[in-house]
Each structure stands twice: as structure tokens, then as C-alpha cells.
Design a protein around this motif. Structure first.
Motif, PDB file in Angstrom:
ATOM      1  N   TRP A 136      53.912  20.052  47.818  1.00  0.00           N
ATOM      2  CA  TRP A 136      55.209  19.978  47.146  1.00  0.00           C
ATOM      3  C   TRP A 136      55.741  21.383  46.958  1.00  0.00           C
ATOM      4  O   TRP A 136      55.019  22.300  46.558  1.00  0.00           O
ATOM      5  N   SER A 137      56.995  21.544  47.235  1.00  0.00           N
ATOM      6  CA  SER A 137      57.651  22.819  46.951  1.00  0.00           C
ATOM      7  C   SER A 137      58.969  22.518  46.250  1.00  0.00           C
ATOM      8  O   SER A 137      59.668  21.557  46.587  1.00  0.00           O
ATOM      9  N   PRO A 138      59.313  23.324  45.264  1.00  0.00           N
ATOM     10  CA  PRO A 138      60.553  23.042  44.534  1.00  0.00           C
ATOM     11  C   PRO A 138      61.763  23.251  45.431  1.00  0.00           C
ATOM     12  O   PRO A 138      61.758  24.113  46.306  1.00  0.00           O
TER      13      PRO A 138
ATOM     14  N   GLN B 228      65.484  24.448  46.665  1.00  0.00           N
ATOM     15  CA  GLN B 228      66.245  25.672  46.448  1.00  0.00           C
ATOM     16  C   GLN B 228      67.474  25.368  45.600  1.00  0.00           C
ATOM     17  O   GLN B 228      68.081  24.298  45.705  1.00  0.00           O
TER      18      GLN B 228
ATOM     19  N   GLN C 137      73.789  22.163  42.175  1.00  0.00           N
ATOM     20  CA  GLN C 137      73.083  22.195  40.900  1.00  0.00           C
ATOM     21  C   GLN C 137      73.847  23.002  39.862  1.00  0.00           C
ATOM     22  O   GLN C 137      73.877  22.644  38.681  1.00  0.00           O
TER      23      GLN C 137
END
Length: 124
Positions: free
Chosen positions: A51-53, A55, A60
Motif C-alpha cells: 500500500w502506498s498513500p 499523491q 483534494q
């Protein structure tokens, strides 16, 4: 019918607190286990899968700005509602005073209080 617990006897408290027959818990236990299993599954997937957050993007930032605007609009709406409530309370109090005024300020020639003004004030 369940009796209210007596706080001076701890045994009665625990008996009533853990009572299964008169408890809402027995109706909710299935949902509690289902949501617990779902949360466990999501947690395990989070630990197992890479898992990677994501960008940060302009979407957002826009969402943050919209959230702030919604909070400000909600606060302004609440302030308007509270102001209207205060004004309505003042109108109610003044109309009560208006209905009481003839009782203390005016008496007829025969010493009786006329009800005409009080009845007409209630119509408005």
C-alpha cells in the motif's frame, strides 16, 4: 418487567447489567460480529497487501476548501436560526404582556374587567 437496579447492592447491579433476556444486545450481536469481521478483514488486507498513500492533487485541496465553506455555511445557518428563535420568543413574551395589560390597567365602570381586549389580542 425489569426492576430498576439498587445502587447500594453491587450484586443487583451486575445482575441487571449482564441480563441477557431484557437486553438490546441480543438483537444487535449479529451486526456487531459482522462489522467486527469486516474490520478485521480490512485490517488484514492493509497489513498483507502493498500500500502506498495517494499523491495530493488539486481535487483534494478543492475538497478541503469545500468542507470549510460548508462548515461556515452551517454556522451561519445556525446563527440565523438562533436569532429567529430569540425574536420569536420576544414576540411571544410581548403578546403575553399585551394580553395581561388590560387586566391590570383597565377596569370597567362597574368594577369588572372587560374581556374584549384580551379576546381580540388572542386573535392577532
Amino acid at each position: 418487567m425489569m426492576a430498576y437496579p439498587n445502587p447500594s447492592t453491587p450484586r443487583a447491579f451486575w445482575r441487571d447489567a449482564l441480563d441477557w433476556k431484557h437486553s438490546i444486545t441480543r438483537h444487535l450481536v449479529g451486526r456487531i460480529f459482522a462489522f467486527s469481521a469486516f474490520a478485521l478483514l480490512v485490517s488484514l488486507l492493509f497489513l498483507v497487501l502493498p500500500w502506498s498513500p495517494p499523491q495530493i492533487s488539486h481535487v483534494q485541496y478543492t475538497g478541503g476548501v469545500l468542507a470549510a465553506l460548508l462548515v461556515l455555511r452551517t454556522n451561519a445557518g445556525y446563527e440565523r436560526w438562533w436569532e429567529g428563535r430569540k425574536l420569536w420568543g420576544g414576540i411571544v413574551n410581548q403578546s403575553r404582556n399585551l394580553a395581561r395589560a388590560p387586566r391590570y390597567l383597565h377596569r370597567g365602570r362597574d368594577g369588572r374587567q372587560p374581556d374584549t381586549f384580551r379576546i381580540q389580542a388572542a386573535h392577532y
